[in-house]
Design a protein around this motif. Structure first.
Motif, PDB file in Angstrom:
ATOM      1  N   LYS A  80       0.851  -1.188   0.000  1.00 13.05           N
ATOM      2  CA  LYS A  80       0.000   0.000   0.000  1.00 13.05           C
ATOM      3  C   LYS A  80       0.885   1.234   0.000  1.00 13.05           C
ATOM      4  CE  LYS A  80      -3.841  -2.110   2.573  1.00 13.05           C
ATOM      5  NZ  LYS A  80      -4.719  -1.973   3.779  1.00 13.05           N
ATOM      6  N   VAL A  81       0.582   2.186  -0.880  1.00 12.01           N
ATOM      7  CA  VAL A  81       1.377   3.405  -0.987  1.00 12.01           C
ATOM      8  C   VAL A  81       0.461   4.620  -0.838  1.00 12.01           C
ATOM      9  CG1 VAL A  81       2.879   4.803  -2.448  1.00 12.01           C
ATOM     10  CG2 VAL A  81       3.092   2.304  -2.454  1.00 12.01           C
ATOM     11  N   TYR A  82       0.801   5.493   0.118  1.00 11.27           N
ATOM     12  CA  TYR A  82       0.073   6.734   0.356  1.00 11.27           C
ATOM     13  C   TYR A  82       0.926   7.899  -0.141  1.00 11.27           C
ATOM     14  CZ  TYR A  82      -2.947   3.992   3.456  1.00 11.27           C
ATOM     15  OH  TYR A  82      -3.823   3.059   3.960  1.00 11.27           O
ATOM     16  N   LEU A  83       0.296   8.854  -0.813  1.00 11.94           N
ATOM     17  CA  LEU A  83       0.987  10.046  -1.300  1.00 11.94           C
ATOM     18  C   LEU A  83       0.539  11.245  -0.474  1.00 11.94           C
ATOM     19  CD1 LEU A  83       0.608   9.521  -5.168  1.00 11.94           C
ATOM     20  CD2 LEU A  83       2.511   8.829  -3.688  1.00 11.94           C
ATOM     21  N   GLN A  84       1.435  11.758   0.364  1.00 16.54           N
ATOM     22  CA  GLN A  84       1.086  12.878   1.234  1.00 16.54           C
ATOM     23  C   GLN A  84       1.779  14.151   0.778  1.00 16.54           C
ATOM     24  OE1 GLN A  84       2.030  12.470   5.403  1.00 16.54           O
ATOM     25  NE2 GLN A  84       1.234  14.493   5.920  1.00 16.54           N
ATOM     26  N   ALA A  85       1.007  15.204   0.554  1.00 20.90           N
ATOM     27  CA  ALA A  85       1.576  16.509   0.239  1.00 20.90           C
ATOM     28  C   ALA A  85       2.440  16.970   1.406  1.00 20.90           C
ATOM     29  CB  ALA A  85       0.464  17.523  -0.024  1.00 20.90           C
ATOM     30  N   LEU A  86       3.616  17.482   1.115  1.00 17.90           N
ATOM     31  CA  LEU A  86       4.480  18.005   2.169  1.00 17.90           C
ATOM     32  C   LEU A  86       3.741  19.098   2.937  1.00 17.90           C
ATOM     33  CD1 LEU A  86       7.199  18.262   3.612  1.00 17.90           C
ATOM     34  CD2 LEU A  86       7.938  19.804   1.774  1.00 17.90           C
ATOM     35  N   GLY A 118       5.936  20.724  -3.013  1.00 14.77           N
ATOM     36  CA  GLY A 118       5.463  21.667  -4.016  1.00 14.77           C
ATOM     37  C   GLY A 118       4.151  22.327  -3.662  1.00 14.77           C
ATOM     38  N   LEU A 119       3.698  23.212  -4.546  1.00 16.24           N
ATOM     39  CA  LEU A 119       2.426  23.906  -4.434  1.00 16.24           C
ATOM     40  C   LEU A 119       1.756  23.883  -5.805  1.00 16.24           C
ATOM     41  CD1 LEU A 119       3.703  27.046  -2.469  1.00 16.24           C
ATOM     42  CD2 LEU A 119       2.313  25.197  -1.497  1.00 16.24           C
ATOM     43  N   VAL A 120       0.453  24.103  -5.826  1.00 21.35           N
ATOM     44  CA  VAL A 120      -0.289  24.202  -7.085  1.00 21.35           C
ATOM     45  C   VAL A 120      -0.720  25.652  -7.279  1.00 21.35           C
ATOM     46  CG1 VAL A 120      -2.324  23.473  -8.369  1.00 21.35           C
ATOM     47  CG2 VAL A 120      -1.087  21.820  -6.962  1.00 21.35           C
ATOM     48  N   PHE A 170      -4.285  31.732  -7.608  1.00 26.90           N
ATOM     49  CA  PHE A 170      -4.669  30.867  -6.505  1.00 26.90           C
ATOM     50  C   PHE A 170      -3.465  30.020  -6.113  1.00 26.90           C
ATOM     51  CE2 PHE A 170      -8.832  31.633  -8.476  1.00 26.90           C
ATOM     52  CZ  PHE A 170      -9.597  31.936  -7.354  1.00 26.90           C
ATOM     53  N   VAL A 171      -3.239  29.879  -4.800  1.00 31.02           N
ATOM     54  CA  VAL A 171      -2.125  29.088  -4.280  1.00 31.02           C
ATOM     55  C   VAL A 171      -2.706  28.006  -3.375  1.00 31.02           C
ATOM     56  CG1 VAL A 171       0.020  29.124  -2.955  1.00 31.02           C
ATOM     57  CG2 VAL A 171      -0.617  31.115  -4.346  1.00 31.02           C
ATOM     58  N   GLU A 172      -2.447  26.748  -3.725  1.00 35.23           N
ATOM     59  CA  GLU A 172      -2.967  25.621  -2.946  1.00 35.23           C
ATOM     60  C   GLU A 172      -1.849  24.643  -2.617  1.00 35.23           C
ATOM     61  OE1 GLU A 172      -6.007  23.855  -5.313  1.00 35.23           O
ATOM     62  OE2 GLU A 172      -7.342  25.595  -5.226  1.00 35.23           O
ATOM     63  N   MET A 173      -2.067  23.829  -1.585  1.00 41.20           N
ATOM     64  CA  MET A 173      -1.168  22.739  -1.283  1.00 41.20           C
ATOM     65  C   MET A 173      -1.296  21.684  -2.389  1.00 41.20           C
ATOM     66  SD  MET A 173       0.075  23.894   1.547  1.00 41.20           S
ATOM     67  CE  MET A 173       0.953  22.504   2.297  1.00 41.20           C
ATOM     68  N   MET A 174      -0.340  20.754  -2.483  1.00 39.23           N
ATOM     69  CA  MET A 174      -0.414  19.732  -3.518  1.00 39.23           C
ATOM     70  C   MET A 174      -1.646  18.836  -3.346  1.00 39.23           C
ATOM     71  SD  MET A 174       1.889  19.950  -5.881  1.00 39.23           S
ATOM     72  CE  MET A 174       1.943  18.298  -6.575  1.00 39.23           C
ATOM     73  N   ASN A 227       8.109  24.526   0.556  1.00 38.97           N
ATOM     74  CA  ASN A 227       7.356  24.272  -0.665  1.00 38.97           C
ATOM     75  C   ASN A 227       7.454  25.471  -1.606  1.00 38.97           C
ATOM     76  OD1 ASN A 227       6.267  21.672  -0.399  1.00 38.97           O
ATOM     77  ND2 ASN A 227       4.622  22.392   0.932  1.00 38.97           N
ATOM     78  N   TYR A 228       7.564  25.204  -2.903  1.00 37.29           N
ATOM     79  CA  TYR A 228       7.845  26.259  -3.860  1.00 37.29           C
ATOM     80  C   TYR A 228       7.192  25.908  -5.196  1.00 37.29           C
ATOM     81  CZ  TYR A 228      10.628  29.597  -6.614  1.00 37.29           C
ATOM     82  OH  TYR A 228      11.033  30.638  -7.428  1.00 37.29           O
ATOM     83  N   ALA A 229       6.698  26.921  -5.916  1.00 36.80           N
ATOM     84  CA  ALA A 229       6.100  26.669  -7.225  1.00 36.80           C
ATOM     85  C   ALA A 229       6.224  27.896  -8.104  1.00 36.80           C
ATOM     86  CB  ALA A 229       4.633  26.286  -7.080  1.00 36.80           C
TER      87      ALA A 229
END
Length: 240
Positions: free
Chosen positions: A8-14, A141-143, A156-160, A234-236
């Motif tokens: 099982k693999v979980y992808l967590q935004a930093l 990162g950021l979106v 607009f600035v959002e978390m991943m 985090n940077y984008a």
């Protein structure tokens, strides 16, 4: 010795939640495991009841991520929140056959706006003595999403994970003071200007803006938005 194991693999935004219902193009995330038996794909798809984890005050052994969510509050001691999965939390999963001790490679390819992708790779030791593997991959990162408006620079600035920057709500885990956002653009007269953007408290929905002054009303040749989260790094960058 040979063992059939579950991975099982979980992808967590930093600094955020798992990449789930609110993340950018979640269904286009690709997770693979490469090892001696070949390359295996781990489906990572949204379902009607899928969630992206639950934020709480307490750490639960076996279900909480070891990566906390730091809620900055203007002091040197931010509030520590914990992200905990449940039976409906999104993750990639597959069964694999393990015939001996070996090193495998996990790879996640994550879509971003403007056709970009982010690739994350991590080694994973496999053993026939183990039947369950639960791995948490951190996604930095950021979106950024531009919001063209007359007379305004706006993004607009959002978390991943798609979590929004807000103030004064029960879900305000990412205060705007933790983010630096600015626009850099070139004008037809050859000048390059750097303009800081401020959080739009009125909309209170991840939007950062700045008014275009008279000098900036010359035709913009090229425009980039930049954002940085101070607590995580985090940077984008977005080309508008």
């Amino acid at each position: 010795m040979s063992t059939k194991a579950t991975l099982k693999v979980y992808l967590q935004a930093l600094g955020g939640k798992f990449l789930g219902p609110h993340a950018y193009q979640t269904d286009d995330v690709i997770i693979t495991l490469s090892y001696s038996q070949g390359t295996v794909c781990l489906p990572y798809q949204l379902q009607s009841n899928t969630d992206d984890g639950n934020i709480g005050d307490f750490f639960s052994l076996g279900s909480s991520s070891c990566m906390p969510i730091l809620q900055m509050n203007g002091s040197d001691a931010p509030k520590v929140n914990y992200l905990t999965s449940d039976v409906n939390t999104i993750h990639g999963s597959t069964e694999i056959q393990i015939n001996g001790e070996e090193a495998a490679i996990l790879t996640a390819v994550i879509p971003k706006p403007q056709g970009q992708t982010l690739t994350i790779s991590q080694s994973l030791m496999l053993s026939p003595l183990r039947e369950l593997y639960e791995v948490n991959l951190t996604v930095p990162g950021l979106v950024l999403k531009s919001d063209p408006q007359a007379g305004l620079l706006a993004v607009f600035v959002e978390m991943m994970c798609g979590c929004k920057i807000t103030e004064g709500t029960p879900k305000s885990f990412w205060p705007h003071e933790d983010f630096e956002v600015w626009a850099v653009f070139s004008l037809t007269n050859g000048r390059v200007l750097r303009v800081p953007l401020q959080f739009d408290l009125q909309s209170n929905n991840s939007l950062f803006t700045a008014s275009i002054v008279r000098e900036q009303q010359l035709e913009i040749v090229q425009l980039h938005y930049y954002a940085r989260q101070k607590s995580t790094g985090n940077y984008a960058v977005l080309t508008a």
